[in-house]
Design a protein around this motif. Structure first.
Motif, mmCIF file in Angstrom:
data_model
loop_
_atom_site.group_PDB
_atom_site.id
_atom_site.type_symbol
_atom_site.label_atom_id
_atom_site.label_comp_id
_atom_site.label_asym_id
_atom_site.label_seq_id
_atom_site.Cartn_x
_atom_site.Cartn_y
_atom_site.Cartn_z
ATOM 1 N N TRP A 4 0.723 -1.345 0.036
ATOM 2 C CA TRP A 4 -0.190 -0.074 0.036
ATOM 3 C C TRP A 4 0.817 1.410 0.044
ATOM 4 O O TRP A 4 0.475 2.224 -0.458
ATOM 5 N N GLU A 593 -5.292 -0.902 2.877
ATOM 6 C CA GLU A 593 -5.883 -1.706 1.893
ATOM 7 C C GLU A 593 -6.906 -2.337 2.648
ATOM 8 O O GLU A 593 -6.768 -3.100 3.345
ATOM 9 N N LEU A 651 -9.797 -6.615 -1.073
ATOM 10 C CA LEU A 651 -9.036 -5.290 -0.421
ATOM 11 C C LEU A 651 -9.128 -4.191 -1.439
ATOM 12 O O LEU A 651 -9.019 -4.177 -2.603
ATOM 13 N N PRO A 653 -8.040 -0.421 -2.547
ATOM 14 C CA PRO A 653 -6.675 0.561 -2.235
ATOM 15 C C PRO A 653 -7.156 1.862 -1.689
ATOM 16 O O PRO A 653 -7.056 2.741 -2.867
ATOM 17 N N HIS A 655 -5.660 3.703 -0.025
ATOM 18 C CA HIS A 655 -4.483 4.748 -0.031
ATOM 19 C C HIS A 655 -4.111 5.372 -1.523
ATOM 20 O O HIS A 655 -3.600 6.311 -1.823
ATOM 21 N N ARG A 656 -4.896 4.822 -2.390
ATOM 22 C CA ARG A 656 -5.005 5.476 -3.773
ATOM 23 C C ARG A 656 -5.865 6.830 -4.053
ATOM 24 O O ARG A 656 -5.297 7.592 -4.720
#
Length: 709
Positions: A4, A593, A651, A653, A655-656
């Motif tokens: 991540w 994630e 999962l 993302p 963090h994206r």
């Protein structure tokens, strides 16, 4: 390094696009922008993406832009600005022509009935036509757009303040507001056009931004094998609010033929803390262009702009003497008291009407339809019957447009000219400096009592009307009666129209609690800058009296009572004893994630922002609700989430789509200092940590608004 962490630098659209296009999520800080495969076309409709290689190069070296910048091409923003000005001018001109035709039809039919069958028959015709207009208007509101029956100014102000107002602007609400505003003014309700027109101007700007700007702040990326549309909400919201401010300023400019008044009105409406630097010149150009376009449309129609606005073609005789100044001060102080009582009466009447509707909840919306229709009949009937108390007078040499009503040819009814006529034409009569003696003190005072009572009784009804012209008319009626009375007593030799101007500005500023805009709009209406000193004097005295009685203006009080999401410019005094930790709101942290089940559980809460962190680690970023929802599976997959265990454990993302560099404050920071980050710097959310960096909580704009209440 965990997977991540490879995407933590992808907060901007351009960076996320680069990460989505690359073969893996591995971050290569040494890679040149040209080596990254940027998506050159929108995956949905094939249009070129604004995030090209040049944008990628800038993104890799730029700092966090934040919510107060949009970084959109100048030519794009200026195209939206000029399109907004053009759309507002065209919309206003079309509404004016529609109102003129409907009002002309009503008055000509009434006057014909009076000549043929008598005055009572004419009043009956007036009531029937006004009622028919009101029925169509209230049905449009109740059955097409039931939440948009008022002027829309409080909601518009909350949006410009930074609030998210879903459903406020749309094609449907724009056309419903325009149509019902036309019908409300034609029906004879004691309202003006300016309130809904300001909201319509912002609505038009919003729709243009939605069409023109969105391609520049969105992108398609692939998440877990499915396409996801990501939109940089903060940049889009910032640009949209700039354009909506332009739309509102243009609306005031064309209604009152006051380009400078439009600029100052929106400056005071938005407040200085939310006034962006680029707005001044942008509004200056747009109001100028909008006014010129209105003149051009009138020229094409063979008309003059002064037929449709409160405006004197040439400066008239409005001389005043130093002996009038004490009378102006006393008039303004009295109007300050009157406007405070008038505003409180409207609040009280609206509250009583709202509570009474609870008993008829099961039958709604029909009770509202019947009540609004009957009130339109009452307004028309009352105006007609009170006009019968007037004494007919011979037409003077001023050449102004009066209403004959029940008077023989060559004479006019002074009260009917103020009550039965439109509010714009009535204000023109009151402001005039060439019709001295044509409107007596008793006529204007009786009209003031009638119009004020009807305006108070309108509170709480779904009538899309503005308060600008209504309050200007009430102040003008009272000021004209005082001026005419003083002239009769030979206390003053100044025209009564000067007193009407001072009273009008004093009433307007008290109702709206605005100073500069009130002065400039009234002065531009009378086309005489020499009156500015006494108008400013009247406004200063009225505002001082009004502030001592009412804490807020009408619109601000409506925002407070409806609990609209509006953040005051200054922190309340009770915040002085609080720290940042005391302002934290309940939050649902998400993993960088996160399993789909955790995300769905978090979205069930009412939180607008989510901290992103490991279970025992510091806060790594903040993700907005809309950004998190953009990562959810498609609707066809979401219907079977509970049945597919593999999908539940998928999962996402987070963090994206998070902001990896949010504002972070220590838990002991004084609350007033923190408040400025949100009220003046436009921040949406901030992380609260201990002095050692341990995560303590999250503060959002919505949380601060709730605490101030």
């Amino acid at each position: 390094m965990p997977l991540w962490m490879s995407g933590t630098t992808t907060v901007f659209s351009a960076r996320r696009a680069m990460a989505a296009a690359s073969s893996s999520l591995t971050w290569r800080p040494q890679a040149s922008p040209e080596s990254l495969q940027m998506p050159e076309r929108d995956a949905r409709d094939g249009r070129r993406s604004p995030f090209g290689a040049a944008a990628a190069a800038r993104a890799t070296h730029s700092a966090v832009l934040g919510p107060q910048t949009h970084r959109l091409p100048s030519k794009v923003m200026w195209s939206v600005t000029m399109l907004t000005a053009s759309a507002v001018a065209l919309m206003n001109f079309g509404m004016i022509l529609a109102i003129k035709w409907l009002v002309g039809l009503k008055f000509s039919t009434m006057q014909r009935a009076i000549v043929e069958s008598g005055v009572l028959h004419g009043i009956l015709v007036l009531v029937l036509i006004s009622t028919s207009y009101a029925v169509v208007g209230v049905c449009l509101i109740q059955f097409v757009a039931p939440s948009f029956g008022g002027s829309g100014i409080p909601e518009n102000k909350a949006f410009l303040n930074g609030a998210q107002m879903p459903g406020l602007y749309s094609h449907r609400t724009c056309w419903v507001r325009a149509g019902t505003n036309i019908l409300a003014n034609a029906a004879g309700f004691p309202v003006g056009r300016e309130g809904p027109m300001v909201t319509i101007g912002s609505n038009l700007a919003y729709l243009l931004c939605e069409k023109v700007l969105q391609p520049y702040v969105r992108e398609w990326v692939t998440v877990a094998g499915s396409p996801a549309l990501l939109v940089d909400e903060q940049r889009l919201a910032h640009a949209t609010r700039i354009s909506c401010t332009v739309g509102g300023a243009c609306a005031i400019a064309v209604i009152f033929n006051a380009p400078f008044g439009g600029l100052l009105y929106m400056f005071e409406e938005v407040t200085a803390v939310s006034w962006y630097e680029e707005l001044t010149f942008r509004v200056f150009v747009s109001t100028m262009f909008c006014s010129l376009l209105s003149y051009g449309l009138c020229w094409l129609m063979g008309s003059d702009i002064t037929e449709f606005v409160i405006y004197a073609e040439t400066p008239q005789i409005k001389k005043w003497a130093w002996g009038d100044v004490p009378i102006f001060v006393a008039l303004a102080a009295l109007v300050g008291v009157l406007t405070s009582l008038h505003t409180r009466a409207m609040w009280r009447f609206a509250a009583l009407r709202q509570s009474s509707r609870e008993r008829w909840r099961r039958l709604q919306p029909w009770p509202v339809v019947v009540e609004t229709t009957l009130y339109a009949s009452l307004c028309a009937f009352t105006s007609g019957m009170v006009s019968l108390l007037a004494v007919c007078a011979k037409e003077g040499e001023s050449g102004l447009e009066y209403v004959p009503f029940n008077c023989p040819e060559g004479q006019y009814n002074p009260i009917a000219s103020l009550l039965v006529a439109t509010s714009h034409s009535s204000v023109k009569l009151l402001f005039s400096g060439t019709n001295g003696g044509e409107i007596h003190a008793s006529s204007s005072f009786l009209a003031f009592l009638t119009y004020t009572s009807l305006n108070i009784g309108l509170a709480g009804l779904p009538v899309p009307g503005g308060a600008f012209t209504a309050t200007m008319l009430m102040g003008g009626l009272f000021g004209r009666s005082v001026g005419a009375f003083c002239h009769t007593l030979q206390v003053t030799g100044s025209p009564s129209g000067v007193y009407a101007v001072v009273g009008s500005a004093a009433m307007l500023c008290g109702f709206k609690q605005m100073t500069l805009a009130s002065v400039l709009i009234v002065v531009e209406c009378v086309n005489d800058l020499s009156l500015a000193p006494i108008v400013m004097l009247g406004v200063a005295v009225s505002m001082a009296v009004n502030w001592s009685m009412n804490e807020r203006g009408h619109d601000e009080e409506v925002i407070h009572r409806r609990a609209l999401p509006y953040l005051e410019p200054e922190a309340p005094h009770r915040f002085d004893a609080l720290a940042a930790l005391d302002l934290c709101s309940p939050c649902c942290p998400l993993l960088p994630e996160a399993p789909l089940a955790q995300v769905l559980s978090a979205l069930e809460e009412e939180a607008h922002y989510f901290p992103v962190k490991e279970p025992d680690g510091p806060c790594l970023g903040i993700a907005s609700r809309a950004a998190v929802k953009s990562l959810l599976p498609s609707s066809s997959q979401a219907e079977h989430v509970q049945l597919d265990s593999e999908l539940v454990e998928e999962l996402l993302p987070i963090h994206r789509v998070m902001d990896p560099t949010p504002f972070t404050v220590v838990e002991d920071m004084p609350a007033p200092r923190l408040y400025s980050l949100f009220a003046k710097a436009g921040e949406r959310a901030a992380c609260v940590t201990s002095i050692r960096g341990d995560f303590r909580g999250l503060i959002s704009r919505e949380r601060l608004i709730a605490l101030t209440r």
